[in-house]
Design an enzyme around this catalytic site. Structure first.
Site, PDB file in Angstrom:
ATOM      1  N   PRO A 102     123.649  66.937  75.910  1.00 21.70           N
ATOM      2  CA  PRO A 102     124.643  66.753  74.854  1.00 21.70           C
ATOM      3  C   PRO A 102     123.989  66.717  73.472  1.00 21.70           C
ATOM      4  O   PRO A 102     123.178  65.856  73.180  1.00 21.70           O
ATOM      5  CB  PRO A 102     125.264  65.386  75.174  1.00 21.70           C
ATOM      6  CG  PRO A 102     124.779  65.030  76.525  1.00 21.70           C
ATOM      7  CD  PRO A 102     123.508  65.772  76.748  1.00 21.70           C
ATOM      8  N   GLU A 103     124.322  67.671  72.678  1.00 18.84           N
ATOM      9  CA  GLU A 103     123.924  67.654  71.283  1.00 18.84           C
ATOM     10  C   GLU A 103     125.129  67.136  70.498  1.00 18.84           C
ATOM     11  O   GLU A 103     126.177  66.863  71.087  1.00 18.84           O
ATOM     12  CB  GLU A 103     123.576  69.079  70.820  1.00 18.84           C
ATOM     13  CG  GLU A 103     122.437  69.713  71.589  1.00 18.84           C
ATOM     14  CD  GLU A 103     121.088  69.499  70.915  1.00 18.84           C
ATOM     15  OE1 GLU A 103     121.059  68.904  69.828  1.00 18.84           O
ATOM     16  OE2 GLU A 103     120.083  69.922  71.487  1.00 18.84           O
TER      17      GLU A 103
END
Length: 270
Positions: A2-3
């Site tokens: 997850p960015e």
DNA sequence: AAATTCTCCTGAAGGC
DNA sequence: TGCCTTCAGGAGAATT
């Protein structure tokens, strides 16, 4: 992993399901996350109503009258809304039960976090030193240029420093530097204002387009499948060691900068 | 003070 | 086929 774009996508995906809803209970199966979740959190959270679902950097902030829940997805975390009971898997560490739906947290590597604070979130130790949001006007060329003055650290490490700007992860740091034609290893204090203006807009561009891709994930948010197309992003250099540079055709190079794999074109980036 | 190294953890990938 | 090793990575903490 997850960015910032996926955290934002998650926020938008879960918010309509949990806003205004009352927590029936917190089911905590695995308290050992990035930090051990306090044993009294389930009793503190019970009966609280979610009044806001916000994001600061890669933290999700669920505001309630009694305090704020901070959730970080770490490297491998995800949140899903379940509308019917579904047996938890080995990495489903907690559920927030809203009665007729659950918010389920899964995180195989357990770098994620679940924290509770009764203080204003702006003063929380994890948030107080954070730099500006990358998509806000506070991130701009003059700001970066000023921050970098006198520093010798590699520009890639510089833009990944959360005190400078938040949400620029390893993948997008390489991508943004490629877009702006800046060599990732260049000392950050030796970059002109004009180039920093280009870098600031490249960071915004790459994150914004990734959020738009996150929108694709959003549509089938309930699917078990995970993230279709998530890895099929239009990456220009990240993970492309040896592939031809999309601009000049020379092979993309890989080097470790600050313990992180970095990808760049040695001709297009100076 | 700034920069670097260490640390948490497990799935994926590569070697034999 | 399968076991063993290596690596990746967000970001705070520890160390230099």
């Amino acid at each position: 992993m997850p960015e910032l774009p996926e955290v934002e996508t998650t926020r938008r995906g879960v918010a309509p399901h949990i806003l205004g809803r009352r927590v029936e209970r917190l089911i905590l199966r695995q308290p050992k996350l990035r930090w051990t979740v306090p044993a009294d959190l389930p009793s503190r959270l019970r009966g609280q109503t979610v009044q806001s679902v916000e994001r600061r950097a890669k933290y999700l902030l669920l505001g309630t009258p009694g305090g704020t829940l901070l959730i970080h997805l770490g490297m491998s975390g995800s949140l899903r809304i379940l509308t019917e009971s579904c047996a938890p898997g080995p990495h489903d560490h907690f559920d927030i039960d809203f009665g007729d739906c659950y918010l389920r947290f899964r995180d195989p590597r357990r770098f994620g976090a679940l924290l509770w604070t009764t203080a204003p979130t702006a003063s929380h130790p994890l948030l107080v030193h954070l730099g500006p949001e990358p998509l806000s006007d506070d991130l701009n060329g003059p700001y970066l240029h000023r921050c970098a003055r006198g520093r010798r650290t590699a520009v890639k490490s510089f833009i990944m420093d959360g005190r400078v700007v938040v949400g620029v992860g390893n993948i997008y740091a390489s991508e943004a530097l490629f877009l702006s034609g800046i060599h990732p290893h260049r000392p950050c204090g030796r970059i002109s204002l004009v180039r920093y203006q280009r870098l600031a807009s490249s960071i915004k561009q790459v994150l914004q387009s990734a959020i738009e891709q996150g929108g694709t994930t959003l549509r089938d948010f309930h699917n078990q499948a995970g993230n279709p197309g998530y890895f099929a992003r239009q990456l220009r250099v990240y993970g492309k060691s040896g592939d031809p540079c999309p601009s000049c055709g020379l092979p993309i190079r890989q080097r470790r900068i600050g313990q992180r794999s970095s990808f760049f074109c040695s001709k297009c980036q100076r």
